[in-house]
Design a protein around this motif. Sequence first.
Motif, short mmCIF file in Angstrom:
data_model
loop_
_atom_site.label_atom_id
_atom_site.label_comp_id
_atom_site.label_asym_id
_atom_site.label_seq_id
_atom_site.Cartn_x
_atom_site.Cartn_y
_atom_site.Cartn_z
N ARG A 508 11.69 71.36 68.75
CA ARG A 508 10.40 71.40 69.45
C ARG A 508 9.76 72.77 69.36
O ARG A 508 8.54 72.88 69.21
CB ARG A 508 10.60 70.99 70.91
N PHE A 509 10.58 73.80 69.46
CA PHE A 509 10.04 75.16 69.37
C PHE A 509 9.49 75.42 67.97
O PHE A 509 8.38 75.94 67.82
CB PHE A 509 11.14 76.17 69.71
N LEU A 510 10.25 75.07 66.95
CA LEU A 510 9.83 75.32 65.58
C LEU A 510 8.54 74.58 65.24
O LEU A 510 7.67 75.12 64.54
CB LEU A 510 10.94 74.89 64.61
N LEU A 511 8.39 73.36 65.73
CA LEU A 511 7.25 72.52 65.35
C LEU A 511 6.18 72.45 66.43
O LEU A 511 5.25 71.64 66.33
CB LEU A 511 7.75 71.11 65.02
N HIS A 512 6.28 73.30 67.44
CA HIS A 512 5.30 73.25 68.53
C HIS A 512 3.88 73.49 68.00
O HIS A 512 3.64 74.37 67.17
CB HIS A 512 5.60 74.30 69.59
N GLY A 513 2.96 72.69 68.52
CA GLY A 513 1.56 72.86 68.15
C GLY A 513 1.11 72.01 66.98
O GLY A 513 -0.10 71.88 66.74
#
Length: 711
Positions: A508-513
Amino acid sequence: MSVLIDKPQSPFYEQLLGRVDKQLLHLQDTRGLFLLDKVHETNLKYYMNQVIDKPWNNHFLLSIFVYVEKNSDVKTISNFLDRLNPRFKNLFEVFQINNIIEFDVQTHMYEYLKGTVYREHSNNMRKELLTWYCSNEYAVKKWVKSKLNNKQQIHFKQFLFPTPAYDSRDFTFTKSAKEQAQSTRKSETDAIVPLLPQIRAEGHFRWNQLKRLRQAFLKACEQAKSTNCGLPLEFHYDEPERVGERFYFRLWDKASFVLNHQEQFPASSLKSAYKRTGAYSNENNHYFVEFVKAERLDDDEEAEGLWFMELFEKDVIRMWYQNATDEEIKQKRELLYSWGYGEESLGENPMPFNSRHKGIITSSTFVSRNKDISEGTLFDVEPLYAAVTFGLLAVDIFTTTGARLNELLQISNTKECIRRVKVENKFKFSFYAIPKGRDELEPFYISEQTMKIIQLVAKLLKEHYGTEKIPSVKYRYSRSHLFPNPKPYFFQYYQSAFQNHAIFSCLRFLLHGLNFETQEGEPVVIKTHLLRHAFATEAVQRQGLPIDIVAKILHQRDTGVTEYYSEPTPSQVAQSVSDLHDVISDYVDLDEAVLRSPEELEKELEEYKQQVGVFNNVLGGTCVTAFVCPTKMQCLGCQAKVPQPEKKHELDEVIELSKDMEKRFTVMNLSVEVKKAKAMRKHARNELKEIELIEKYREEQKYEPQIQFDK
């Protein structure tokens, strides 16, 4: 188990005394520890805010103690509270129940489950109430009977929930909820499938960006140490042309931050910081950064900055609702709901970026506690770099092999796991893991690109531990009985192997946004199993691989499950109908699509002795299937092939060839062959697009930012 006179040491004890049953407060485990002292403050805060004054307060507190005694984690207890407490509020309100004695599970809960009341509630909400209620009722009753003496059993019987005379088979919502879940999963898959190459590429771009930030951070640390300059040290660097922005930072350590914000700290902290003793000694000190601003280099557009900054600015990292006001909790809930995290109807506090693993995403206690003091945004660099490195490997493996989460977590730096073979003077790789429902190792074939990312993780771990070898740790996820001995697992940090939440948060952090939406406009959250569904759908529906072959790739015994995984999405159905209308007159008849039996597969294996085979060079890339060629050597667009930039010229030649074929077949009035030529060109162009993305992130990986220090 006995009740002692000594009181619990929990800071919540005095608040609970007189408001809940006293004997309940003094329950102890077999070692004499008070169960209240073992409950995490997160769960107790929720209990104090939401449950303490409710008629079911004693029932819920006993349930919490049972969960604690069973070593359940904080999230499990939070799920229990989040699922049951709001529904109990609903039931007591709609039926005007004043005390727990009036609550009749056979009437009140039954009417809710039948949909007589709260018709606006979803089938899933009703299903979860029944599931959690029955599970909890059974577990607590069993615990009381097996752990307490007769006198205690008599006393605590009043806090046991009654057993319902019905189960899930008595309601239609169970099937409806399942069908709804399947429909939702397919809609989400529809949003993801066309974007798998872009997801992989964006993961690489973002890893490159954090690598540059880490390089700048480490150089700033060296500058601070070597020149003995005072902190903060301001520095900036330019991102590559694709980003076109300049990032400004300040480098701090704990002592300098305290001394530069003296009005915010007590005298004792100022004294320790000045003398660099205690928490501010060299042994306990560490560097961190403050993000100041981002600005565009070549135009007046508003700078985007680092993709993850809003997570820190909005303060939704880790267990964000701790110490937050009701208004702050409401605002953050709404934000997370808008991103697709959690169910608004349940009133829960989603924690999508809480890794529950030390050193992953979450900054140090000092930085987290003092984040609101600075003008810019404070964060530690290393936890973010670790998160994107692990996240990059997870994204790559999920989208190129369709592996499950527990198979991913089994990957270790051992000869039994990582294997290589030499084909045409080049090494080809695979990892071995035990799939779900099996007890023997099976191969998962990976590309050279995946192996390079594994090597990045290995380098990260060696730097983290300061050793030449990755240490062995115990496996901590599902089916751990199959892995009793510690191994040098790649998914580990701070001497502890990952569990599911660490992987979820890294993804989720890597692909956030990155915005993914269903056709209905609902936000889609990237999940590990969703990527598995997307892989299967891509392989069967877009690339035409037979279901039985895909079942082999996914390590599934039941091809019926593979059929469900790979069902066409709504967009694919619409496109297929359109294509069918175009070509239906070109076919005399259509062969019925049937699954091949093992005997037929064996026969086909004999017929295709010259199959492409694992790791062989093919048009535009390398084949990574060990099975019968799924596309009968029609390699363009095949999911079993990994495109390689070095073979881009082959695809360019295919495009030119397809144009010539289209002209020839048009003259010959062979409309089906014309469509095949167009499809050939389409597949080649799609692969060229993916190769273009690979070339871009490879180029950026070599980009060295020029660090400028302002003092």
